[in-house]
Design a protein around this motif. Structure first.
Motif, PDB file in Angstrom:
ATOM      1  N   UNK A 129       0.583  -1.342   0.031  1.00 40.86           N
ATOM      2  CA  UNK A 129      -0.108   0.125  -0.165  1.00 40.86           C
ATOM      3  C   UNK A 129       0.736   1.384   0.079  1.00 40.86           C
ATOM      4  N   UNK A 130       1.917   1.237   0.902  1.00 45.54           N
ATOM      5  CA  UNK A 130       2.843   2.432   0.886  1.00 45.54           C
ATOM      6  C   UNK A 130       3.702   2.641  -0.358  1.00 45.54           C
ATOM      7  N   UNK A 131       3.919   1.535  -1.337  1.00 42.84           N
ATOM      8  CA  UNK A 131       4.486   1.855  -2.435  1.00 42.84           C
ATOM      9  C   UNK A 131       3.408   2.564  -3.465  1.00 42.84           C
ATOM     10  N   UNK A 132       2.367   2.510  -3.545  1.00 35.87           N
ATOM     11  CA  UNK A 132       1.487   3.252  -4.238  1.00 35.87           C
ATOM     12  C   UNK A 132       1.599   4.702  -3.907  1.00 35.87           C
ATOM     13  N   UNK A 133       1.782   5.078  -2.589  1.00 30.85           N
ATOM     14  CA  UNK A 133       1.812   6.549  -2.315  1.00 30.85           C
ATOM     15  C   UNK A 133       3.184   7.060  -2.586  1.00 30.85           C
ATOM     16  N   UNK A 134       4.228   6.109  -2.006  1.00 30.45           N
ATOM     17  CA  UNK A 134       5.496   6.818  -2.361  1.00 30.45           C
ATOM     18  C   UNK A 134       6.018   6.823  -3.591  1.00 30.45           C
ATOM     19  N   UNK A 135       5.688   6.045  -4.710  1.00 32.67           N
ATOM     20  CA  UNK A 135       6.161   6.226  -5.831  1.00 32.67           C
ATOM     21  C   UNK A 135       5.403   7.110  -6.748  1.00 32.67           C
ATOM     22  N   UNK A 136       4.030   7.483  -6.248  1.00 35.36           N
ATOM     23  CA  UNK A 136       3.251   8.388  -6.910  1.00 35.36           C
ATOM     24  C   UNK A 136       3.905   9.813  -6.814  1.00 35.36           C
ATOM     25  N   UNK A 137       4.652   9.896  -5.530  1.00 33.86           N
ATOM     26  CA  UNK A 137       5.443  11.199  -4.978  1.00 33.86           C
ATOM     27  C   UNK A 137       6.411  11.557  -6.080  1.00 33.86           C
ATOM     28  N   UNK A 138       7.139  10.696  -6.824  1.00 31.23           N
ATOM     29  CA  UNK A 138       8.200  10.924  -7.491  1.00 31.23           C
ATOM     30  C   UNK A 138       7.822  10.743  -8.904  1.00 31.23           C
ATOM     31  N   UNK A 139       7.068   9.912  -9.478  1.00 32.69           N
ATOM     32  CA  UNK A 139       6.784   9.486 -10.743  1.00 32.69           C
ATOM     33  C   UNK A 139       6.117  10.574 -11.376  1.00 32.69           C
ATOM     34  N   UNK A 140       5.074  11.152 -10.715  1.00 32.35           N
ATOM     35  CA  UNK A 140       4.298  12.357 -11.357  1.00 32.35           C
ATOM     36  C   UNK A 140       5.040  13.468 -11.973  1.00 32.35           C
ATOM     37  N   UNK A 141       6.005  13.883 -11.210  1.00 32.11           N
ATOM     38  CA  UNK A 141       6.896  14.923 -11.423  1.00 32.11           C
ATOM     39  C   UNK A 141       8.001  14.661 -13.066  1.00 32.11           C
ATOM     40  N   UNK A 142       8.217  13.531 -13.068  1.00 34.04           N
ATOM     41  CA  UNK A 142       9.049  12.805 -14.266  1.00 34.04           C
ATOM     42  C   UNK A 142       8.257  13.153 -15.636  1.00 34.04           C
ATOM     43  N   UNK A 143       7.122  12.920 -15.562  1.00 31.02           N
ATOM     44  CA  UNK A 143       6.326  13.060 -16.943  1.00 31.02           C
ATOM     45  C   UNK A 143       5.353  14.402 -17.026  1.00 31.02           C
ATOM     46  N   UNK A 144       5.221  15.201 -16.029  1.00 30.33           N
ATOM     47  CA  UNK A 144       4.689  16.371 -16.057  1.00 30.33           C
ATOM     48  C   UNK A 144       4.735  17.299 -17.320  1.00 30.33           C
TER      49      UNK A 144
END
Length: 499
Positions: free
Chosen positions: A19-34
């Motif tokens: 469950x934490x993987x979802x929140x943690x990776x969402x904090x970094x992956x979005x900025x990459x593709x913005x």
């Protein structure tokens, strides 16, 4: 400790980490593709709100879900949080415009507000303090790994697939986590009589949302809107205090939050969040704009904090039963300003190694302090208040990040507009300095050095206050966490689970 089979605990930890993987990776992956998202949806002026909406919802709703976990139960609230997060992820992938994407990110943030505190609370339920530190170390490693893998995964997805998949990859992850919780986590009965202070929750959310909008986006808002939001915040806060003092079962217990141990720990966590934000925001700018290093070097320097954090968490988890929890927390509160001191002594001729060492030391201190806080808080409150207590600590960390952005941003702007060159530096000039190493950027680099030096001094000042706050934690609150007591608690918990 829940009465489920002792053998189920590894599955519970696996579900929590998933469950934490979802929140943690969402904090970094979005900025990459913005950049690709903006190119597809337009709305560059709303760029920052894609991140702000998520953080806004996550911070303001954390306390609400922490209380609901105490009132309704852990498993139903965790499953609800996962469901909300997955709905937001699914819709975000279909977003037809930036306003819709911001709205769906807001839904994701609400789900994250339930998942984050529940992960910590569930671990506290299933593991006694003597064993909990090791598990919290595992959870800390999730964030460190996500910080490294998030940008890489985002790059791969955007190269081979649509940007929508950075949101849709959460669907199988969340379903797996939910399935494990349903299969192995017992259906806990409410710890209290189900009575939810909805008016208190609403007033708290409005007050914190309006305050965070001013802190995070006040620079871009018209002055009239700032005063309206501040007035709304004040009115909601007054109404919230009045409501919480009159109801029998308040959303926020002032007796709990105002207790010396909780208040000191949470304030130290808040300042640590501020210091962390100051480092992660301005160290890459210094590395590129003043030291004239490449973005790769700047990223590697900052990544060291993510290496130091799990190392500190592991050291704390393995040693606090031997040394005691107080020395661990004091050590963490010493390492944080010590690492910040390396940043204060940076100058244009410095090696990036110096910045990397400071980043590593600060991360190590953060790991020590965070694990100490996560072990201490559940042990000094009744189980019926653990949800609220842990949520207050996570709320403090998130609020610290927002306050840090406002404070250190103001210090930076002051330095940019009050420098020895006598002229203000524009954002376009800073961008040019970060992209080039030629002589035309020399003046801008000098101004950046002056401004960021003031910022790092501010970070050090905030970090130094953490030690004073940790020393305020009553010895009586930590004394019962001695080695013998923890060992006895672990033995009894194991016997109880096995029986």
């Amino acid at each position: 400790m829940p009465t489920s089979n002792h053998a189920h605990r590894p599955f519970i930890v696996a579900a929590v980490m998933t469950a934490q993987v979802m929140v943690a990776i969402e904090a970094t992956i979005v900025s990459t593709v913005m950049p690709q998202i903006v190119a597809d949806l337009s709305g560059l002026d709303l760029y920052s709100w894609v991140f702000s909406s998520f953080l806004l919802a996550q911070t303001t709703m954390t306390v609400v879900f922490g209380k609901l976990a105490d009132v309704i139960g852990r498993r139903p609230m965790m499953l609800l949080g996962i469901a909300i997060f997955l709905v937001g992820s699914l819709l975000a992938g279909f977003a037809p415009s930036m306003p819709w994407l911001i709205a769906f990110r807001l839904i994701q943030g609400i789900g994250a507000a339930a998942i984050q505190p529940l992960c910590v609370i569930i671990v506290a339920d299933y593991y006694p303090a003597a064993e909990r530190g090791k598990v919290q170390g595992y959870l800390a490693s999730v964030w460190a790994i996500a910080a490294v893998l998030g940008p890489m995964v985002g790059g791969v997805i955007i190269h081979h697939l649509s940007w929508s998949w950075i949101f849709w990859i959460n669907l199988p992850i969340g379903l797996i986590a939910a399935g494990i919780f349903v299969r192995y986590m017992r259906h806990d009965t409410p710890l209290q009589r189900p009575s939810v202070d909805m008016l208190g929750a609403l007033l708290f959310t409005v007050a914190m949302a309006s305050l965070m909008m001013v802190l995070s986006d006040g620079v871009d808002l018209p002055s009239g809107w700032i005063w309206k939001l501040l007035a709304l915040c004040a009115a909601s806060a007054i109404g919230f205090v009045w409501q919480e003092r009159r109801v029998a079962d308040p959303m926020v217990s002032f007796a709990l939050w105002g207790g010396r141990a909780i208040a000191a720990t949470n304030t130290a966590t808040l300042l640590a969040g501020m210091a962390l934000l100051g480092l992660t925001t301005f160290l890459p700018m210094y590395a590129q704009g003043v030291l004239h290093q490449t973005p790769i070097v700047a990223g590697m320097v900052l990544t060291l904090i993510m290496l130091g954090w799990p190392c500190g968490a592991t050291v704390a988890a393995r040693n606090f039963t031997r040394t005691g929890l107080r020395p661990v927390m004091i050590a963490g509160s010493v390492f944080i300003p010590l690492g910040a001191l390396f940043m204060v002594f940076l100058h244009p001729g410095s090696s990036p190694v110096q910045a990397g060492i400071g980043s590593l030391i600060m991360g190590f201190g953060m790991g020590l302090l965070s694990i100490g806080s996560l072990i201490l808080i559940p042990e000094i409150v009744d189980r019926s208040q653990q949800g609220s207590a842990m949520a207050s600590n996570l709320f403090s960390r998130n609020l610290g990040s927002t306050l840090g952005a406002a404070l250190f941003g103001a210090v930076l702007n002051y330095g940019l507009n009050n420098n020895r060159t006598g002229s203000a530096i524009t954002s376009d000039q800073i961008k040019h300095a970060l992209r080039s190493n030629d002589a035309r950027s020399a003046v801008v680099s000098e101004v950046l050095q002056h401004s960021l030096h003031l910022t790092f001094i501010s970070v050090f000042g905030v970090s130094a206050c953490i030690l004073a706050l940790v020393l305020l934690i009553p010895r009586a609150a930590i004394r019962h966490l001695s080695k013998d007591t923890l060992a006895e608690k672990a033995r009894r918990a194991a016997e109880h689970a096995a029986g």
